[in-house]
Design an enzyme around this catalytic site. Structure first.
Site, mmCIF file in Angstrom:
data_model
loop_
_atom_site.group_PDB
_atom_site.id
_atom_site.type_symbol
_atom_site.label_atom_id
_atom_site.label_comp_id
_atom_site.label_asym_id
_atom_site.label_seq_id
_atom_site.Cartn_x
_atom_site.Cartn_y
_atom_site.Cartn_z
ATOM 1 N N HIS A 104 128.009 -0.660 91.740
ATOM 2 C CA HIS A 104 128.803 0.707 91.676
ATOM 3 C C HIS A 104 130.381 0.499 91.074
ATOM 4 C CE1 HIS A 104 129.267 -0.600 95.882
ATOM 5 N NE2 HIS A 104 130.411 0.187 96.075
ATOM 6 N N HIS A 106 134.061 2.000 90.660
ATOM 7 C CA HIS A 106 135.144 2.743 91.190
ATOM 8 C C HIS A 106 135.927 3.288 90.145
ATOM 9 C CE1 HIS A 106 134.364 2.085 95.609
ATOM 10 N NE2 HIS A 106 134.133 1.007 95.249
#
Length: 132
Positions: A104, A106
């Site tokens: 992931h 950010h």
């Protein structure tokens, strides 16, 4: 802290991808709001395929994630002109602070005055190393 797993059946991000509406998606990637945002508008960009970290992404997944980063940056700045910068961050591995072992990225909007001294940005992940 749970141990890293390659099991997508237990992956919270795989569950979100399967059941939630994305903020945006492009090709192999999906974007949604961070459950614990550090600023208003904090988003996560993830591959739809369960991939444990950035280094396991395919070239197409990286390209689609990059497209979303640019698209979302524009959308955030159009919606909120107080956003004057961004931090983009990826934690790879337990010792780098990764807690969900599904890659992931950010995207963290920043605003003038949101912290006393932003100099050094992401260098702040190691205490005392941000200022130089």
């Amino acid at each position: 802290m749970p141990a890293p797993t390659d099991d997508s059946a237990d992956c919270i991000f795989c569950k979100i991808i399967a059941s939630a509406s994305p903020v945006a998606e492009h090709g192999a990637c999906f974007a949604f709001h961070d459950k614990y945002p550090v600023t208003d508008g904090h988003l996560l960009i993830v591959p739809k395929r369960h991939a444990p970290d950035y280094f396991s992404l395919t070239a197409d997944e990286k390209k689609d994630a990059d497209y979303l980063l640019h698209q979302l940056r524009e959308a955030i700045q159009q919606e909120d002109p107080s956003v004057t910068g961004f931090n983009i961050g990826i934690n790879n591995g337990f010792d780098a602070g990764q807690t969900v072992f599904h890659c992931h990225i950010h995207l963290i909007p920043r605003r003038k005055g949101d912290c006393e001294n932003p100099r050094g940005g992401v260098r702040g992940v190691i205490p005392g190393k941000r200022g130089y």
